[in-house]
Scaffold this motif. Structure first.
Motif, PDB file in Angstrom:
ATOM      1  N   LEU A 139      -3.881  17.576  40.195  1.00 24.99           N
ATOM      2  CA  LEU A 139      -2.414  17.640  40.265  1.00 24.99           C
ATOM      3  C   LEU A 139      -1.756  16.910  39.092  1.00 24.99           C
ATOM      4  CD1 LEU A 139      -1.824  17.176  44.112  1.00 24.99           C
ATOM      5  CD2 LEU A 139      -1.521  19.268  42.744  1.00 24.99           C
ATOM      6  N   ILE A 140      -2.294  15.747  38.737  1.00 25.18           N
ATOM      7  CA  ILE A 140      -1.750  15.004  37.586  1.00 25.18           C
ATOM      8  C   ILE A 140      -1.909  15.836  36.321  1.00 25.18           C
ATOM      9  CG2 ILE A 140      -2.097  13.001  36.077  1.00 25.18           C
ATOM     10  CD1 ILE A 140      -2.841  11.421  38.659  1.00 25.18           C
ATOM     11  N   SER A 141      -3.076  16.437  36.153  1.00 24.28           N
ATOM     12  CA  SER A 141      -3.333  17.249  34.956  1.00 24.28           C
ATOM     13  C   SER A 141      -2.410  18.460  34.900  1.00 24.28           C
ATOM     14  CB  SER A 141      -4.789  17.700  34.933  1.00 24.28           C
ATOM     15  OG  SER A 141      -5.650  16.578  34.902  1.00 24.28           O
ATOM     16  N   VAL A 142      -2.283  19.168  36.009  1.00 27.35           N
ATOM     17  CA  VAL A 142      -1.400  20.345  36.053  1.00 27.35           C
ATOM     18  C   VAL A 142       0.050  19.913  35.856  1.00 27.35           C
ATOM     19  CG1 VAL A 142      -0.513  22.184  37.550  1.00 27.35           C
ATOM     20  CG2 VAL A 142      -2.972  21.743  37.433  1.00 27.35           C
ATOM     21  N   GLY A 143       0.451  18.832  36.509  1.00 27.90           N
ATOM     22  CA  GLY A 143       1.814  18.325  36.334  1.00 27.90           C
ATOM     23  C   GLY A 143       2.118  17.956  34.903  1.00 27.90           C
ATOM     24  N   THR A 144       1.152  17.346  34.234  1.00 34.55           N
ATOM     25  CA  THR A 144       1.338  16.987  32.822  1.00 34.55           C
ATOM     26  C   THR A 144       1.535  18.239  31.986  1.00 34.55           C
ATOM     27  OG1 THR A 144       0.005  14.987  33.079  1.00 34.55           O
ATOM     28  CG2 THR A 144       0.272  15.842  30.845  1.00 34.55           C
ATOM     29  N   LEU A 145       0.701  19.240  32.218  1.00 31.36           N
ATOM     30  CA  LEU A 145       0.848  20.501  31.477  1.00 31.36           C
ATOM     31  C   LEU A 145       2.207  21.134  31.691  1.00 31.36           C
ATOM     32  CD1 LEU A 145      -2.688  22.113  31.892  1.00 31.36           C
ATOM     33  CD2 LEU A 145      -1.655  21.217  29.791  1.00 31.36           C
ATOM     34  N   LEU A 146       2.666  21.133  32.942  1.00 31.11           N
ATOM     35  CA  LEU A 146       3.981  21.699  33.248  1.00 31.11           C
ATOM     36  C   LEU A 146       5.103  20.951  32.549  1.00 31.11           C
ATOM     37  CD1 LEU A 146       3.616  22.463  37.072  1.00 31.11           C
ATOM     38  CD2 LEU A 146       3.729  24.125  35.186  1.00 31.11           C
ATOM     39  N   MET A 147       4.954  19.649  32.410  1.00 32.82           N
ATOM     40  CA  MET A 147       6.018  18.835  31.802  1.00 32.82           C
ATOM     41  C   MET A 147       6.080  18.989  30.284  1.00 32.82           C
ATOM     42  SD  MET A 147       5.763  15.379  34.067  1.00 32.82           S
ATOM     43  CE  MET A 147       7.250  14.630  33.440  1.00 32.82           C
ATOM     44  N   VAL A 148       4.937  19.264  29.653  1.00 33.14           N
ATOM     45  CA  VAL A 148       4.941  19.275  28.184  1.00 33.14           C
ATOM     46  C   VAL A 148       4.972  20.667  27.580  1.00 33.14           C
ATOM     47  CG1 VAL A 148       3.816  17.026  28.036  1.00 33.14           C
ATOM     48  CG2 VAL A 148       2.425  19.092  27.996  1.00 33.14           C
ATOM     49  N   LEU A 149       4.735  21.692  28.386  1.00 33.78           N
ATOM     50  CA  LEU A 149       4.756  23.056  27.831  1.00 33.78           C
ATOM     51  C   LEU A 149       6.140  23.643  27.826  1.00 33.78           C
ATOM     52  CD1 LEU A 149       1.488  24.526  29.348  1.00 33.78           C
ATOM     53  CD2 LEU A 149       1.855  23.641  27.058  1.00 33.78           C
ATOM     54  N   ILE A 200       1.757  12.791  28.711  1.00 31.39           N
ATOM     55  CA  ILE A 200       0.435  12.908  28.101  1.00 31.39           C
ATOM     56  C   ILE A 200      -0.263  11.556  28.108  1.00 31.39           C
ATOM     57  CG2 ILE A 200      -0.807  13.405  25.952  1.00 31.39           C
ATOM     58  CD1 ILE A 200       1.390  15.559  25.428  1.00 31.39           C
ATOM     59  N   ASP A 201       0.476  10.502  27.795  1.00 32.40           N
ATOM     60  CA  ASP A 201      -0.092   9.143  27.834  1.00 32.40           C
ATOM     61  C   ASP A 201      -0.622   8.822  29.228  1.00 32.40           C
ATOM     62  OD1 ASP A 201      -0.408   6.343  26.747  1.00 32.40           O
ATOM     63  OD2 ASP A 201       1.029   5.961  28.365  1.00 32.40           O
ATOM     64  N   LYS A 202       0.069   9.294  30.243  1.00 37.80           N
ATOM     65  CA  LYS A 202      -0.343   8.992  31.621  1.00 37.80           C
ATOM     66  C   LYS A 202      -1.557   9.797  32.070  1.00 37.80           C
ATOM     67  CE  LYS A 202       2.677   5.891  31.800  1.00 37.80           C
ATOM     68  NZ  LYS A 202       2.233   4.607  31.272  1.00 37.80           N
ATOM     69  N   LEU A 203      -2.026  10.719  31.228  1.00 40.77           N
ATOM     70  CA  LEU A 203      -3.315  11.349  31.511  1.00 40.77           C
ATOM     71  C   LEU A 203      -4.422  10.298  31.509  1.00 40.77           C
ATOM     72  CD1 LEU A 203      -3.338  14.786  29.650  1.00 40.77           C
ATOM     73  CD2 LEU A 203      -3.421  14.370  32.113  1.00 40.77           C
ATOM     74  N   SER A 204      -4.083   9.101  31.018  1.00 41.48           N
ATOM     75  CA  SER A 204      -5.041   7.989  31.068  1.00 41.48           C
ATOM     76  C   SER A 204      -5.478   7.723  32.513  1.00 41.48           C
ATOM     77  CB  SER A 204      -4.436   6.728  30.457  1.00 41.48           C
ATOM     78  OG  SER A 204      -3.301   6.309  31.200  1.00 41.48           O
ATOM     79  N   ILE A 205      -4.646   8.077  33.471  1.00 55.54           N
ATOM     80  CA  ILE A 205      -5.011   7.918  34.882  1.00 55.54           C
ATOM     81  C   ILE A 205      -6.240   8.769  35.195  1.00 55.54           C
ATOM     82  CG2 ILE A 205      -4.278   8.346  37.272  1.00 55.54           C
ATOM     83  CD1 ILE A 205      -1.357   7.918  36.212  1.00 55.54           C
ATOM     84  N   VAL A 206      -6.210  10.011  34.776  1.00 49.84           N
ATOM     85  CA  VAL A 206      -7.325  10.923  35.029  1.00 49.84           C
ATOM     86  C   VAL A 206      -8.568  10.445  34.276  1.00 49.84           C
ATOM     87  CG1 VAL A 206      -8.143  13.293  34.749  1.00 49.84           C
ATOM     88  CG2 VAL A 206      -5.772  12.866  35.451  1.00 49.84           C
ATOM     89  N   ILE A 207      -8.396  10.098  33.021  1.00 48.58           N
ATOM     90  CA  ILE A 207      -9.521   9.633  32.207  1.00 48.58           C
ATOM     91  C   ILE A 207     -10.111   8.355  32.796  1.00 48.58           C
ATOM     92  CG2 ILE A 207     -10.192   8.803  29.912  1.00 48.58           C
ATOM     93  CD1 ILE A 207      -7.885  10.678  28.844  1.00 48.58           C
ATOM     94  N   THR A 208      -9.248   7.449  33.252  1.00 52.96           N
ATOM     95  CA  THR A 208      -9.711   6.200  33.862  1.00 52.96           C
ATOM     96  C   THR A 208     -10.526   6.471  35.116  1.00 52.96           C
ATOM     97  OG1 THR A 208      -7.823   4.969  33.009  1.00 52.96           O
ATOM     98  CG2 THR A 208      -8.973   4.012  34.883  1.00 52.96           C
ATOM     99  N   MET A 209     -10.059   7.389  35.948  1.00 48.84           N
ATOM    100  CA  MET A 209     -10.788   7.697  37.182  1.00 48.84           C
ATOM    101  C   MET A 209     -12.162   8.282  36.875  1.00 48.84           C
ATOM    102  SD  MET A 209      -7.692   9.043  39.597  1.00 48.84           S
ATOM    103  CE  MET A 209      -8.697   9.226  41.055  1.00 48.84           C
ATOM    104  N   ILE A 210     -12.241   9.138  35.873  1.00 46.67           N
ATOM    105  CA  ILE A 210     -13.526   9.722  35.483  1.00 46.67           C
ATOM    106  C   ILE A 210     -14.460   8.640  34.940  1.00 46.67           C
ATOM    107  CG2 ILE A 210     -14.643  11.312  33.853  1.00 46.67           C
ATOM    108  CD1 ILE A 210     -12.060  13.080  34.167  1.00 46.67           C
ATOM    109  N   LEU A 211     -13.934   7.798  34.064  1.00 45.60           N
ATOM    110  CA  LEU A 211     -14.755   6.711  33.514  1.00 45.60           C
ATOM    111  C   LEU A 211     -15.184   5.721  34.598  1.00 45.60           C
ATOM    112  CD1 LEU A 211     -12.886   5.995  30.151  1.00 45.60           C
ATOM    113  CD2 LEU A 211     -15.119   7.110  30.458  1.00 45.60           C
ATOM    114  N   ALA A 212     -14.287   5.445  35.550  1.00 47.10           N
ATOM    115  CA  ALA A 212     -14.634   4.533  36.652  1.00 47.10           C
ATOM    116  C   ALA A 212     -15.770   5.100  37.487  1.00 47.10           C
ATOM    117  CB  ALA A 212     -13.411   4.262  37.526  1.00 47.10           C
TER     118      ALA A 212
END
Length: 137
Positions: free
Chosen positions: A127-137, A97-109
């Motif tokens: 893919l990062i977002s879907v992968g994160t969901l798969l890992m935490v659900l 979940i913390d690494k979702l910062s990658i997605v947020i950073t790309m959007i902000l950039a």
């Protein structure tokens, strides 16, 4: 050379999570963050003096000071939240979940820095977002 430092950053970030989880048991998360921060401050200033770059502090512009301070505040808030999450959650769920910062950073950039957002980066974000969901659900 940037790639080597990026890989080393990822390795040290992984170690940070594991070592923090191992060390935070029975320690208030805010206190743990403060201890970590002291170590980081000592290391950072040590590198400044080791590389003899301390004289550059007077050349920093007002704009740079403002954004560096804001970045420091964001880092502090991130660390406080991260350590609290590590304390009460499983590291294997907190870190993705913390690494979702990658997605947020790309959007902000894209919006704030006007960096290019390509189909490839969009697919990567998905893919990062879907992968994160798969890992935490």
């Amino acid at each position: 050379m940037w790639f080597v430092f990026a890989v080393l950053s990822a390795i040290f970030a992984a170690l940070t999570s594991i070592l923090a989880k191992m060390g935070i048991d029975g320690v208030n998360s805010n206190l743990a963050t403060a201890i970590r921060t002291i170590v980081v401050v000592i290391m950072a200033w040590g590198m400044v003096f080791l590389t003899n770059t301390q004289s550059g502090i007077t050349a920093i512009s007002k704009k740079s000071w403002i954004f560096l301070i804001l970045s420091g505040l964001a880092t502090g808030a991130s660390w406080l939240c991260y350590y609290r999450a590590l304390q009460i959650g499983e590291v294997s769920k907190v870190v993705p979940i913390d690494k979702l910062s990658i997605v947020i950073t790309m959007i902000l950039a894209f919006f704030l820095l006007h960096e290019q957002f390509t189909v490839k980066s969009l697919v990567g974000c998905i893919l990062i977002s879907v992968g994160t969901l798969l890992m935490v659900l």
